[in-house]
Design a protein around this motif. Sequence first.
Motif, PDB file in Angstrom:
ATOM      1  N   HIS A 287       0.278  -5.263   5.962  1.00 30.49           N
ATOM      2  CA  HIS A 287       0.331  -6.813   5.451  1.00 30.49           C
ATOM      3  C   HIS A 287      -0.625  -7.241   4.563  1.00 30.49           C
ATOM      4  O   HIS A 287      -0.759  -8.589   4.272  1.00 30.49           O
ATOM      5  CB  HIS A 287       0.679  -7.781   6.933  1.00 30.49           C
ATOM      6  CG  HIS A 287      -0.191  -7.452   7.783  1.00 30.49           C
ATOM      7  ND1 HIS A 287       0.343  -7.285   9.022  1.00 30.49           N
ATOM      8  CD2 HIS A 287      -1.560  -7.343   7.866  1.00 30.49           C
ATOM      9  CE1 HIS A 287      -0.839  -6.874   9.779  1.00 30.49           C
ATOM     10  NE2 HIS A 287      -1.690  -6.868   9.525  1.00 30.49           N
ATOM     11  N   LYS A 288      -1.661  -6.540   4.397  1.00 25.38           N
ATOM     12  CA  LYS A 288      -2.942  -6.976   3.628  1.00 25.38           C
ATOM     13  C   LYS A 288      -2.571  -6.692   2.320  1.00 25.38           C
ATOM     14  O   LYS A 288      -1.779  -7.447   1.708  1.00 25.38           O
ATOM     15  CB  LYS A 288      -4.263  -6.361   4.132  1.00 25.38           C
ATOM     16  CG  LYS A 288      -4.685  -6.793   5.472  1.00 25.38           C
ATOM     17  CD  LYS A 288      -6.104  -6.189   5.981  1.00 25.38           C
ATOM     18  CE  LYS A 288      -6.528  -6.626   7.047  1.00 25.38           C
ATOM     19  NZ  LYS A 288      -7.139  -7.869   7.264  1.00 25.38           N
TER      20      LYS A 288
ATOM     21  N   ASN B  41      -3.040  -1.136   7.669  1.00 23.00           N
ATOM     22  CA  ASN B  41      -2.216  -2.281   7.617  1.00 23.00           C
ATOM     23  C   ASN B  41      -1.721  -2.400   6.449  1.00 23.00           C
ATOM     24  O   ASN B  41      -2.060  -2.073   5.402  1.00 23.00           O
ATOM     25  CB  ASN B  41      -3.084  -3.697   7.759  1.00 23.00           C
ATOM     26  CG  ASN B  41      -3.427  -4.094   9.018  1.00 23.00           C
ATOM     27  OD1 ASN B  41      -2.771  -3.889  10.101  1.00 23.00           O
ATOM     28  ND2 ASN B  41      -4.622  -4.707   9.306  1.00 23.00           N
TER      29      ASN B  41
ATOM     30  N   HIS C 155      -8.050  -2.103   5.619  1.00 22.97           N
ATOM     31  CA  HIS C 155      -7.980  -2.765   4.063  1.00 22.97           C
ATOM     32  C   HIS C 155      -7.664  -1.906   3.158  1.00 22.97           C
ATOM     33  O   HIS C 155      -7.468  -2.153   1.956  1.00 22.97           O
ATOM     34  CB  HIS C 155      -9.469  -3.198   3.860  1.00 22.97           C
ATOM     35  CG  HIS C 155      -9.532  -4.580   4.649  1.00 22.97           C
ATOM     36  ND1 HIS C 155      -9.225  -5.770   3.891  1.00 22.97           N
ATOM     37  CD2 HIS C 155     -10.500  -4.952   5.496  1.00 22.97           C
ATOM     38  CE1 HIS C 155      -9.651  -7.014   4.878  1.00 22.97           C
ATOM     39  NE2 HIS C 155     -10.458  -6.217   5.871  1.00 22.97           N
TER      40      HIS C 155
ATOM     41  N   ASP D 266     -10.600   3.433  10.545  1.00 22.37           N
ATOM     42  CA  ASP D 266      -9.948   2.001  10.651  1.00 22.37           C
ATOM     43  C   ASP D 266      -9.757   1.680   9.164  1.00 22.37           C
ATOM     44  O   ASP D 266     -10.679   1.323   8.435  1.00 22.37           O
ATOM     45  CB  ASP D 266     -10.782   0.818  11.407  1.00 22.37           C
ATOM     46  CG  ASP D 266     -10.284  -0.262  11.048  1.00 22.37           C
ATOM     47  OD1 ASP D 266      -9.262  -0.457  10.583  1.00 22.37           O
ATOM     48  OD2 ASP D 266     -10.927  -1.131  11.623  1.00 22.37           O
TER      49      ASP D 266
ATOM     50  N   THR E  52      -4.931  -3.220  14.530  1.00 19.89           N
ATOM     51  CA  THR E  52      -5.486  -3.407  16.198  1.00 19.89           C
ATOM     52  C   THR E  52      -4.812  -2.460  17.192  1.00 19.89           C
ATOM     53  O   THR E  52      -5.219  -2.080  17.825  1.00 19.89           O
ATOM     54  CB  THR E  52      -5.601  -4.974  16.333  1.00 19.89           C
ATOM     55  OG1 THR E  52      -6.441  -5.604  15.515  1.00 19.89           O
ATOM     56  CG2 THR E  52      -6.151  -4.988  17.910  1.00 19.89           C
TER      57      THR E  52
END
Length: 395
Positions: free
Chosen positions: A216-217, A214, A194, A191, A86
């Motif tokens: 942290h996924k 990301n 994932h 984006d 984000t």
Amino acid sequence: MTPTTNAAEEPFWLLDPAVTFLNHGSFGACPRPVMAVQEALRREMEANPVLFFGDGLAPRLDDALACLAEFLAADEGNLLFMSNATTAVNTVFHSLRLPAGGEILLTNHVYPAVRHTVMAAAEAVGLSVVEARIPFPLRDAGEAVQAILAATTPRTAMAVLDHVTSPTALILPLERLLPALRAQGILTLVDGAHAPGMIPLRLEELGADFYAGNLHKWVCAPKGAGFLWIDPRHHGTMRPLVESNRNIRSRRCDTELRRRFFWTGTRDLSSWLTVPAALRILQERYGPWPGIMAANRALALEGRDRLAAALGIEAAAPDELTGAMVSLPLPPPWRWPEEGESLFLPLQRRLQSKFAITVPIIPWPDPDHPLLRISAHRHNQASDYHRLAEALLAL
Ligand SMILES: Cc1ncc(COP(=O)(O)O)c(C=O)c1O
């Protein structure tokens, strides 16, 4: 849950063993040894904050970014750590000056926070937002390519595309889309919230202008670890959301870009510094990353097939557009909302409270047509999906 092999050994995952956890996709899950590395860093920070921030931080951030760059097949000079996808997406729109009167293209599968960011940016400078409608269920990659390219116009200034969509878990065929969009002079922001750790990435070769991700996924780093990759032709325009104290500099990559982003106020950066440990520890436990990703995907496909057979439905996307997450449209009777409320949350809550199964029921495209989204990471096993199928049939 994967049982531990040695009774004396502490479980690798911190996940509650009493719960069947089928939602790795939303927030990831951080293994115990990775958290231990983060905790040690935090203790070190508090043992002597001046030494930690003053002397040690710059080279450590350099090393962590270099390690991430290798994992993403990216040039470390094009990468910045971000707290999450984000923030990365917001940073791009905060920096860009898109032409007034132009259009920003997104899709009907976009993540809500990204949609809101795009809408706010468009409103601020008088741009329009155009939504390409990718069908779901989707027959093949061509349908997605066609839906997106047909929505471009001579005014399209920028396209925002997921690498893996959130509600529908589709891997968009970027290798076909990005060159076609670039050929039309359209900037692209991917984006990839994932993608890192779910599918192999080679960021320098992808052909995006910006890539938000990301860690942290699917990489299983602590929460608050993400990144932004920026094509060199945009380095000059990038600005952080919060201005930086430019005195503390990277030692091995002292560029204007890094100086602008390096120190945007004192805060806990241990999640970023723990990224190399997450990459290494997962490999030590489960073997090289390509194998982890392939095994997760195979398990997700197996889970999908098991659920589809039990519920009497078909897969909603082709295998080649599927990674370690799968969405399935729930057929009747689950489709019908209960009196006075949408179905998705009560059903999700019932699976949790009655069966101790954590799985998202996503109101997409609307609450009357919910999707069941399963995830697979190394803490899952085939019987988890069997349990879910049985629970759904028993409801
Ligand atoms: C496609 C997509 N984009 C962005 C995000 C936002 O991620 P974060 O909350 O870590 O910023 C998510 C989160 O699930 C997502 O699925």
